[in-house]
Design an enzyme around this catalytic site. Structure first.
Site, PDB file in Angstrom:
ATOM      1  N   HIS B 200       0.674  -1.215   0.188  1.00 54.59           N
ATOM      2  CA  HIS B 200       0.070   0.035  -0.063  1.00 54.59           C
ATOM      3  C   HIS B 200       0.643   1.347  -0.131  1.00 54.59           C
ATOM      4  O   HIS B 200       0.302   2.514  -0.171  1.00 54.59           O
ATOM      5  CB  HIS B 200      -1.221   0.102   1.047  1.00 54.59           C
ATOM      6  CG  HIS B 200      -0.499   0.225   2.452  1.00 54.59           C
ATOM      7  ND1 HIS B 200      -0.621   1.468   3.121  1.00 54.59           N
ATOM      8  CD2 HIS B 200       0.187  -0.469   3.299  1.00 54.59           C
ATOM      9  CE1 HIS B 200      -0.059   1.402   4.380  1.00 54.59           C
ATOM     10  NE2 HIS B 200       0.398   0.234   4.477  1.00 54.59           N
ATOM     11  N   CYS B 320       1.450   5.684  11.996  1.00 57.80           N
ATOM     12  CA  CYS B 320       1.290   4.505  12.915  1.00 57.80           C
ATOM     13  C   CYS B 320       1.021   5.190  14.243  1.00 57.80           C
ATOM     14  O   CYS B 320       0.719   4.693  15.276  1.00 57.80           O
ATOM     15  CB  CYS B 320       2.516   3.433  12.757  1.00 57.80           C
ATOM     16  SG  CYS B 320       2.814   3.088  11.281  1.00 57.80           S
TER      17      CYS B 320
END
Lengths: 379, 379
Positions: B200, B320
């Site tokens: 991705h 993240c």
């Protein structure tokens, strides 16, 4: 040429159009659910919608869903979690899936197989006796029992087992990969600590699954890379896979009332009448979509190939081992190792019609009539 | 309203239309790659096509690709493999991704951070000195070094490090998640034992990645459930994700010659001239798509929010951790902890245009002009 008949839904079910659409929508959102900007927030919202749908399918709270890369990862995670929580000996149903068996063996701990009867049903008396003699040095008892078997469709007495395990203060993991979307399930009613789901068995995409936990159960962290999934599993979420899972779960939940066992049973009756096939698990409660039967002298491989040539797709045992020639441990555990090499599994799904079952039976009967004589097989 | 500007491709890149199409095709095949019937064979063939494309992107053989659920799983698997092979102490680049840092910490083994200089480049002399004093009791030296940093785009001297590690008979894992599809890479030329990829970041779907190994390297089994991926990773393959990964890898390989750093650099020059921003890693070789800069007194959060309101999507550090307010360990390791709370990352991708970079700079300059006075921020 007529269209093919796909009766291998326990290996993977065809994608539901709504699930494919959800995958596409997720791909188009194009944000990382951890990003705070508009695309990230849209991705997060889509992720949480899917979580609600999967939670509803499992009778759980959204907060108790940990998305994984599939049922196998979820089963492995449950076993790791039990070990981390102090279990030192693992009891597994004798007909569990390879992902449970192998993950348990990989822990290096002693593994005991909990026997099934001739119908494939786990023996509750055995469990009660075993738990009553549990050695405290083995830590908290841990038991893994699947809700429905992938090869035979046999449904296990999970709630009864949960009561015995609860009385022994043990923990129970349920592999509900094949049962989910086919029979109602609710983690709390079943009395399980954890429960594994897979998207692609119920019309979602491959690559998505979930570990469901009862409120308060501990799930070990096994993948790292950020605080995703409430810190239980790191790494960017598989948003397209999860979105497709959510859409499929929503439809499967609405679909549960359908019992199509009559279609399967009438096919089975024709095969029994014609060739005396033995239906595995016939006396037990079974998923209505699954037919596992054996025909002595007609090998699994030949049956699968002959049907494939006729445009009918089924499998010999579980897909995970279908590339290999290996006797089914499920059928062996049921006391019929003699039948393991001549059994096949036929499994319908959300898109299966009565005509599919009829065409399967027609094709099988024709293949059986044309099967090589035993002498040729042995030559 | 004009369309939004997406410059957060290091978090997740928009899906390439051809990759979305490959995902859809895979969903429609609807077979399990382990099934022997027609649908299973079609699924298998599609899987292996994708494997070839990913192998080509990494300069590897198809047989040396293990598909995973993403880059984080691949990084974790590499570390587990090194530990299983006998490494007892782990050296990590100081600016590695959380998936490497946390997976290493989870092993319970001693972890040493290999420092970077002020530009963010790993200090080769440090490594040489450290390896020369290696204690045989610590097993085979293991080093993890990313090829390009996710926050700054700084490219590490991986091939040089590999020579030092090779001389010490150590093993090297490369996190190539951000570099793949942006600069040429070949696992053998880099001299790595293993290399992690993610779909991705290069226009494929979320939920797919790969661990690439040099021929003969050992990869530990971590997921169980069947003999998939040459026995290295069990569980039904994520065929849609992998197919999309393959399509994206094919396009990214063809795209590598494009250097669009001029677009980024002209945006950076405008910001420097206007507000004296500090570009992190500016003196080092960098990915041409990434701009990480700090503006003293203008917090990362405010920058990201103001840009988002203006329709420009960027991030503060890695996705993240973007939900959290946490100083970037990358910028801290570069000796500028004072800048960590006022830095943002702007990252383009395959679909980014020169106009996107221009609109970003316009929006940033406007946001900077309207930023709250320092007094207000502190109130």
């Amino acid at each position: 040429m007529t269209s093919a008949v796909y009766l291998d839904c326990n290996a993977t079910a065809p994608i539901r159009p709504e699930a494919a659409e959800a995958v596409l929508t997720a791909l188009k959102i194009g944000g990382n659910p951890s990003s705070v900007h508009a695309a990230g927030r849209a991705a997060r919202a889509f992720l949480e919608q899917a979580r609600e749908a999967v939670a509803a399918l499992a009778g759980a709270r959204a907060a108790d869903i940990t998305f994984t890369s599939g049922g196998s990862e979820a089963n492995g995670l449950a076993i790791q979690s039990a070990v981390r929580a102090g279990s030192r000996r693992l009891i597994l149903g004798a007909t569990e899936h390879a992902s449970v068996m192998e993950a348990a063996q990989a822990t290096g701990l002693p593994v005991e197989l909990w026997p099934v009867d001739a119908r494939g049903v786990a023996d509750l008396e055995w469990l009660e006796t075993r738990l009553s003699a549990w050695d405290a040095g083995d830590g908290r008892p841990f038991v893994a029992l699947m809700l429905a078997n992938n090869e035979t469709g046999v449904i296990q007495p999970v709630a009864e087992a949960a009561r015995l395990i609860g009385a022994a203060r043990g923990s129970l993991h349920i592999d509900a990969v094949q049962a989910a979307g086919r029979i109602p399930l609710a983690i709390t009613a079943l009395g399980a600590d954890t429960l594994a789901l897979s998207a692609h068995k119920l019309g979602g995409p491959q690559g998505a699954g979930a570990l469901v936990q009862r409120p308060g159960a501990e799930v070990t962290r096994s993948l790292f890379g950020g605080g995703q999934e409430r810190g239980r599993r790191g790494g960017t979420e598989n948003l397209p896979g999860i979105a497709g899972f959510g859409a499929a779960a929503r439809l499967a939940s609405a679909d549960l009332a359908q019992d199509r066992s009559a279609w399967r049973d009438s096919a089975a009756e024709r095969l029994k009448a014609r060739a005396g096939v033995v239906v595995l698990g016939e006396g037990a409660p079974r998923l209505s979509n699954t037919l596992c039967f054996a025909c002595e002298g007609f090998s699994s491989e030949l049956q699968v190939m002959a049907l494939d040539l006729a445009g009918v797709m089924v499998s010999a045992g579980s897909a995970c081992s279908s590339g290999k020639v290996k006797a089914s441990h499920v059928i062996t555990a049921m006391g019929r190792p003699d039948l393991a090499a001549c059994a096949i599994r036929v499994s319908g799904g959300w898109a299966t019609t009565e005509d599919d079952w009829r065409r399967f039976a027609d094709a099988w009967i024709e293949a059986h009539a044309r099967r090589p004589a035993r002498k040729l097989v042995e030559a």
